[in-house]
Design a protein around this motif. Structure first.
Motif, PDB file in Angstrom:
ATOM      1  N   TYR A 207       0.844  -1.190   0.000  1.00 20.09           N
ATOM      2  CA  TYR A 207       0.000   0.000   0.000  1.00 20.09           C
ATOM      3  C   TYR A 207       0.877   1.236   0.000  1.00 20.09           C
ATOM      4  O   TYR A 207       1.917   1.276   0.668  1.00 20.09           O
ATOM      5  N   LEU A 208       0.440   2.268  -0.748  1.00 23.99           N
ATOM      6  CA  LEU A 208       1.185   3.501  -0.872  1.00 23.99           C
ATOM      7  C   LEU A 208       0.437   4.620  -0.168  1.00 23.99           C
ATOM      8  O   LEU A 208      -0.734   4.868  -0.464  1.00 23.99           O
ATOM      9  N   VAL A 209       1.101   5.293   0.758  1.00 26.57           N
ATOM     10  CA  VAL A 209       0.516   6.456   1.423  1.00 26.57           C
ATOM     11  C   VAL A 209       0.911   7.698   0.631  1.00 26.57           C
ATOM     12  O   VAL A 209       2.101   7.996   0.483  1.00 26.57           O
ATOM     13  N   VAL A 210      -0.084   8.407   0.122  1.00 27.81           N
ATOM     14  CA  VAL A 210       0.153   9.575  -0.726  1.00 27.81           C
ATOM     15  C   VAL A 210      -0.606  10.763  -0.133  1.00 27.81           C
ATOM     16  O   VAL A 210      -1.803  10.658   0.131  1.00 27.81           O
ATOM     17  N   GLY A 211       0.092  11.870   0.068  1.00 27.54           N
ATOM     18  CA  GLY A 211      -0.541  13.053   0.630  1.00 27.54           C
ATOM     19  C   GLY A 211      -0.696  14.165  -0.370  1.00 27.54           C
ATOM     20  O   GLY A 211      -1.608  14.172  -1.197  1.00 27.54           O
ATOM     21  N   ARG A 212       0.208  15.111  -0.337  1.00 30.17           N
ATOM     22  CA  ARG A 212       0.070  16.346  -1.096  1.00 30.17           C
ATOM     23  C   ARG A 212      -0.050  16.180  -2.607  1.00 30.17           C
ATOM     24  O   ARG A 212      -0.730  16.987  -3.246  1.00 30.17           O
ATOM     25  N   PRO A 213       0.580  15.170  -3.237  1.00 28.07           N
ATOM     26  CA  PRO A 213       0.341  15.018  -4.671  1.00 28.07           C
ATOM     27  C   PRO A 213      -1.132  14.818  -5.025  1.00 28.07           C
ATOM     28  O   PRO A 213      -1.550  15.088  -6.157  1.00 28.07           O
ATOM     29  N   ILE A 214      -1.940  14.356  -4.070  1.00 29.74           N
ATOM     30  CA  ILE A 214      -3.388  14.246  -4.271  1.00 29.74           C
ATOM     31  C   ILE A 214      -4.122  15.376  -3.562  1.00 29.74           C
ATOM     32  O   ILE A 214      -4.939  16.076  -4.160  1.00 29.74           O
ATOM     33  N   THR A 215      -3.833  15.582  -2.288  1.00 30.36           N
ATOM     34  CA  THR A 215      -4.625  16.530  -1.499  1.00 30.36           C
ATOM     35  C   THR A 215      -4.425  17.975  -1.929  1.00 30.36           C
ATOM     36  O   THR A 215      -5.322  18.802  -1.744  1.00 30.36           O
ATOM     37  N   ALA A 216      -3.260  18.304  -2.492  1.00 33.46           N
ATOM     38  CA  ALA A 216      -2.996  19.669  -2.935  1.00 33.46           C
ATOM     39  C   ALA A 216      -3.185  19.843  -4.437  1.00 33.46           C
ATOM     40  O   ALA A 216      -2.939  20.930  -4.969  1.00 33.46           O
ATOM     41  N   ALA A 217      -3.638  18.794  -5.110  1.00 34.34           N
ATOM     42  CA  ALA A 217      -3.828  18.865  -6.566  1.00 34.34           C
ATOM     43  C   ALA A 217      -5.036  19.725  -6.913  1.00 34.34           C
ATOM     44  O   ALA A 217      -6.001  19.803  -6.149  1.00 34.34           O
ATOM     45  N   THR A 218      -4.985  20.353  -8.071  1.00 34.79           N
ATOM     46  CA  THR A 218      -6.129  21.134  -8.545  1.00 34.79           C
ATOM     47  C   THR A 218      -7.352  20.249  -8.699  1.00 34.79           C
ATOM     48  O   THR A 218      -8.470  20.643  -8.353  1.00 34.79           O
TER      49      THR A 218
END
Length: 235
Positions: A207-218
């Motif tokens: 499993y990959l934990v992804v934050g800002r590349p998704i949460t801060a995306a337009t």
């Protein structure tokens, strides 16, 4: 357990409930899971976790419990009462602590996954030396992964850069949950040991934990789609 096949866990790291829920409303619970960490849990409490679960999302409760064995076991039991999908504790708490937590959860008819944190992905060799760990981060991660496996954990949290070495030692059933995942066009932010989603999966990440590349995306859903598609391309 959920039948959600997505490998992506979106990190909800927001200063307030409104911002978090605005993001959540843009996501699809069939395409990702959500991670609730210390800041949001401290601000909003158990009811926030239950609210997210009520929207259909599997929740990874990222509180990294680390205390005496009985206290951690009781905390894990309380977290399981919230219906979370996964929770974590610190492997550096030692064998007795991990075994106590695993044994407490084993008494439940349905239990969450329990994973142990090895070395935080924000830490460099110099950082871990300051707190008394000798050698490279990867050497310490492997040692703590071995201890976690023999202590009854379902998996570990580690950098994707250590995933390949761990996978070669623990087999395919042990979960590797990896923060520090960034698409090629994303900034590393405060992570030191990072890797792209495709490379992380190829290295053995579960499993990959992804934050800002998704949460801060337009467009967060589009960003999530792109990461899921990148993962599917190598499965």
């Amino acid at each position: 357990m959920s039948d959600n096949a997505s490998r992506v866990i979106v990190a909800l790291d927001f200063p307030d409930e409104t911002s978090a829920l605005e993001l959540v409303e843009k996501l699809d619970p069939g395409m990702c899971r959500l991670k609730v960490g210390k800041e949001m849990f401290t601000r909003l409490g158990p009811s926030f976790v239950e609210q997210l679960s009520g929207k259909g999302f599997d929740i990874f409760l990222d509180l990294k419990f680390h205390d005496i064995p009985n206290t951690v076991a009781a905390a894990c039991s309380a977290a399981a009462d919230l219906g979370v999908w996964m929770m974590n504790i610190h492997a550096s708490g030692g064998r007795r602590m991990m075994e106590a937590a695993a044994e407490r959860l084993a008494t439940r008819s349905e239990r969450p996954l329990l994973v142990a944190v090895t070395i935080l992905t924000s830490l460099s060799k110099e950082d871990i030396a300051e707190v008394g760990y000798h050698g490279e981060p990867a050497e310490n991660v492997l040692r703590l992964a071995d201890l976690s496996l023999s202590s009854g954990m379902d998996g570990v949290v580690c950098s994707p850069r250590e995933a390949s070495d761990i996978r070669g030692r623990v087999g395919n059933d042990f979960l590797l949950v990896t923060p520090g995942v960034r698409p090629l066009d994303a900034a590393a932010d405060d992570q030191r040991r990072v890797m792209t989603p495709a490379d992380a999966i190829n290295a053995g990440s579960s499993y990959l934990v992804v934050g800002r590349p998704i949460t801060a995306a337009t467009d967060p859903l589009q960003a999530l789609h792109a990461i899921n598609n990148e993962i599917l391309s190598v499965l």
